[in-house]
Design an enzyme around this catalytic site. Structure first.
Site, PDB file in Angstrom:
ATOM      1  N   ARG A 100      12.554  -3.035 -83.662  1.00 47.65           N
ATOM      2  CA  ARG A 100      13.790  -2.803 -82.898  1.00 47.65           C
ATOM      3  C   ARG A 100      14.775  -3.890 -83.310  1.00 47.65           C
ATOM      4  O   ARG A 100      14.493  -5.076 -83.143  1.00 47.65           O
ATOM      5  CB  ARG A 100      13.518  -2.851 -81.389  1.00 47.65           C
ATOM      6  CG  ARG A 100      14.799  -2.888 -80.560  1.00 47.65           C
ATOM      7  CD  ARG A 100      14.562  -2.656 -79.083  1.00 47.65           C
ATOM      8  NE  ARG A 100      14.261  -1.261 -78.814  1.00 47.65           N
ATOM      9  CZ  ARG A 100      14.352  -0.696 -77.607  1.00 47.65           C
ATOM     10  NH1 ARG A 100      14.722  -1.402 -76.567  1.00 47.65           N
ATOM     11  NH2 ARG A 100      14.064   0.576 -77.447  1.00 47.65           N
ATOM     12  N   HIS A 127      18.079   6.059 -82.369  1.00 45.21           N
ATOM     13  CA  HIS A 127      16.883   5.827 -81.543  1.00 45.21           C
ATOM     14  C   HIS A 127      15.980   7.055 -81.696  1.00 45.21           C
ATOM     15  O   HIS A 127      15.789   7.838 -80.763  1.00 45.21           O
ATOM     16  CB  HIS A 127      17.312   5.625 -80.094  1.00 45.21           C
ATOM     17  CG  HIS A 127      16.269   4.972 -79.231  1.00 45.21           C
ATOM     18  ND1 HIS A 127      15.022   4.595 -79.715  1.00 45.21           N
ATOM     19  CD2 HIS A 127      16.277   4.643 -77.904  1.00 45.21           C
ATOM     20  CE1 HIS A 127      14.320   4.064 -78.719  1.00 45.21           C
ATOM     21  NE2 HIS A 127      15.048   4.076 -77.626  1.00 45.21           N
ATOM     22  N   GLN A 130      12.908   7.874 -79.297  1.00 45.47           N
ATOM     23  CA  GLN A 130      13.348   8.358 -77.989  1.00 45.47           C
ATOM     24  C   GLN A 130      13.751   9.833 -78.072  1.00 45.47           C
ATOM     25  O   GLN A 130      13.326  10.653 -77.250  1.00 45.47           O
ATOM     26  CB  GLN A 130      14.545   7.530 -77.507  1.00 45.47           C
ATOM     27  CG  GLN A 130      15.149   8.049 -76.209  1.00 45.47           C
ATOM     28  CD  GLN A 130      14.285   7.768 -74.994  1.00 45.47           C
ATOM     29  OE1 GLN A 130      13.891   6.637 -74.781  1.00 45.47           O
ATOM     30  NE2 GLN A 130      13.996   8.795 -74.202  1.00 45.47           N
ATOM     31  N   ASP A 218      24.014   8.272 -71.396  1.00 50.37           N
ATOM     32  CA  ASP A 218      23.415   6.956 -71.669  1.00 50.37           C
ATOM     33  C   ASP A 218      24.408   5.910 -71.163  1.00 50.37           C
ATOM     34  O   ASP A 218      25.557   6.240 -70.818  1.00 50.37           O
ATOM     35  CB  ASP A 218      23.162   6.806 -73.180  1.00 50.37           C
ATOM     36  CG  ASP A 218      22.342   5.565 -73.550  1.00 50.37           C
ATOM     37  OD1 ASP A 218      21.782   4.913 -72.638  1.00 50.37           O
ATOM     38  OD2 ASP A 218      22.282   5.244 -74.752  1.00 50.37           O
ATOM     39  N   CYS A 258      17.824   8.334 -71.346  1.00 51.35           N
ATOM     40  CA  CYS A 258      16.731   7.617 -72.021  1.00 51.35           C
ATOM     41  C   CYS A 258      16.227   6.436 -71.196  1.00 51.35           C
ATOM     42  O   CYS A 258      15.115   5.959 -71.422  1.00 51.35           O
ATOM     43  CB  CYS A 258      17.173   7.155 -73.399  1.00 51.35           C
ATOM     44  SG  CYS A 258      18.559   5.997 -73.405  1.00 51.35           S
ATOM     45  N   ARG A 286       7.401   9.308 -74.266  1.00 51.47           N
ATOM     46  CA  ARG A 286       7.463   8.307 -75.336  1.00 51.47           C
ATOM     47  C   ARG A 286       6.054   8.025 -75.866  1.00 51.47           C
ATOM     48  O   ARG A 286       5.841   7.934 -77.064  1.00 51.47           O
ATOM     49  CB  ARG A 286       8.077   6.995 -74.809  1.00 51.47           C
ATOM     50  CG  ARG A 286       9.493   7.096 -74.271  1.00 51.47           C
ATOM     51  CD  ARG A 286      10.468   7.459 -75.351  1.00 51.47           C
ATOM     52  NE  ARG A 286      10.422   6.517 -76.454  1.00 51.47           N
ATOM     53  CZ  ARG A 286      11.067   5.336 -76.488  1.00 51.47           C
ATOM     54  NH1 ARG A 286      11.842   4.990 -75.487  1.00 51.47           N
ATOM     55  NH2 ARG A 286      10.988   4.545 -77.546  1.00 51.47           N
TER      56      ARG A 286
HETATM   57  N1   CP Z   1      14.613   4.102 -73.616  1.00 50.06           N
HETATM   58  C1   CP Z   1      14.205   2.923 -74.146  1.00 50.06           C
HETATM   59  O1   CP Z   1      14.112   2.751 -75.355  1.00 50.06           O
HETATM   60  O2   CP Z   1      13.910   1.978 -73.219  1.00 50.06           O
HETATM   61  P1   CP Z   1      13.537   0.462 -73.493  1.00 50.06           P
HETATM   62  O3   CP Z   1      14.813  -0.231 -73.953  1.00 50.06           O
HETATM   63  O4   CP Z   1      13.035  -0.044 -72.182  1.00 50.06           O
HETATM   64  O5   CP Z   1      12.511   0.399 -74.585  1.00 50.06           O
HETATM   65  N1  NVA Z   2      22.065   3.022 -76.125  1.00 47.66           N
HETATM   66  C1  NVA Z   2      21.141   2.132 -75.473  1.00 47.66           C
HETATM   67  C2  NVA Z   2      19.779   2.732 -75.454  1.00 47.66           C
HETATM   68  C3  NVA Z   2      18.727   1.877 -74.780  1.00 47.66           C
HETATM   69  C4  NVA Z   2      17.359   2.493 -74.836  1.00 47.66           C
HETATM   70  C5  NVA Z   2      21.131   0.780 -76.169  1.00 47.66           C
HETATM   71  O1  NVA Z   2      21.128   0.755 -77.404  1.00 47.66           O
HETATM   72  O2  NVA Z   2      21.147  -0.235 -75.485  1.00 47.66           O
END
Ligand code: CP
Ligand code: NVA
Length: 299
Positions: A100, A127, A130, A218, A258, A286
């Site tokens: 990540r 993502h 997700q 989101d 998400c 997930r």
């Molecule tokens: N939806 C998602 O990726 O959540 P986290 O940031 O908690 O991993």
């Molecule tokens: N768009 C959000 C998704 C988190 C799972 C971010 O990148 O923070």
């Protein structure tokens, strides 16, 4: 053959559907196999996470493997050791990386410098784990994915980009309502268009949601954009999913997010907690979806 999982668009449509079906089978039968037996995966997380990190950690263990978490605060990553050096070191110890990070170019850099699989656990641009899980959540309820209309309301962010890629591979129709200046990736929209995907961008959330089976949103400011929070609250004011907006969707339409969600911003408490909300099914999926992805990557 060395496999990575970086974007949904990289995967052929049939493979993408097979992965969703396999995830559903793993969820229903609990027979998940042990493709990771004897393997150790490193999770590099440069941003916070609850769902992604824990579902991957649990999934790796269920598949017979082990994993190690690495964050900038506790490693030389936070002290500016180049990623290409980190990648070369880790590839000599471990069997795969789940990453990540910020720019997706960092994933490409890792892939250039190591010969082990890399899985995208969120970047600024996408993502995919997700959204594959979200497609599984829709598939469980509506197996005929091409018959679906999905709405996206809000920021044209990493999630929006991956939804566009999902529409390209799973053939459902997707309308995104984003304020001007906050569109999804222009190159991706153009590619979707060229490929004949049913993806449309508009400005009015009511237009996007009209007749939708699924209404998605989101946060207004993603991780790394915290400094823009106040400015974004003004821009996105009319992009809140509330009960009035949900009424424009198809009867029985579901609300998706998400998570984590900011109640009172992109979604009202009423919609979030309503029977239409399937956000915790998405979160559960997930685990199942990522186990299917890991099985594909590592077998
Ligand atoms: N939806 C998602 O990726 O959540 P986290 O940031 O908690 O991993
Ligand atoms: N768009 C959000 C998704 C988190 C799972 C971010 O990148 O923070």
């Amino acid at each position: 053959m060395l496999r990575h999982f970086i974007t949904i668009r990289d995967i052929p449509a049939q493979t993408a559907l097979d992965l969703v079906r396999r995830a559903k089978e793993m969820k229903e039968t609990r027979h998940v196999g042990d493709v990771l037996r004897g393997k150790v995966l490193v999770l590099i997380f440069e941003k916070a996470s609850t769902r992604t990190r824990i579902s991957f950690e649990v999934g790796v263990r269920r598949l017979g493997g082990q994993c190690i978490l690495m964050t900038p605060a506790e490693s030389q990553l936070g002290r500016a050791e180049p990623l290409k050096d980190t990648a070369r070191v880790l590839s000599r110890y471990s069997d795969g990386m789940i990453v990540r990070t910020f720019g997706e170019d960092k994933l490409h850099q890792i892939m250039r410098y190591c010969a082990i699989p890399v899985i995208n656990a969120l970047t600024d641009e996408g993502h995919p784990c997700q959204v594959m899980s979200d497609v599984l959540t829709m598939y469980e309820r509506h197996p005929d994915l091409p018959s679906l209309h999905v709405a996206w309301v809000g920021d044209g962010n990493n999630m929006a980009n991956s939804w566009i890629e999902a529409a390209m591979r799973f053939s459902f129709s997707l309308t995104l309502a984003c304020p001007e200046g906050y569109d999804p990736d222009a190159g991706l929209l153009a590619a979707a268009n060229r490929e004949g995907a049913r993806v449309k961008l508009c400005r009015d959330p009511r237009e996007a949601v009209s007749g939708a089976h699924y209404v998605n949103t989101d946060v207004w400011a993603s991780m790394g954009q915290e400094i823009e929070q106040r400015a974004r609250e003004k821009v996105f004011r009319d992009y809140r999913v509330d009960a009035d907006l949900m009424r424009l969707a198809r009867p029985g339409a579901a609300f998706m997010h998400c998570l984590p969600a900011h109640r009172g911003e992109e979604v009202t408490e009423e919609v979030f907690e309503s029977p239409a909300s399937i956000v915790f099914d998405q979160a559960e999926n997930r685990l199942h979806m990522q186990m299917a992805i890991m099985e594909w990557v590592f077998s």
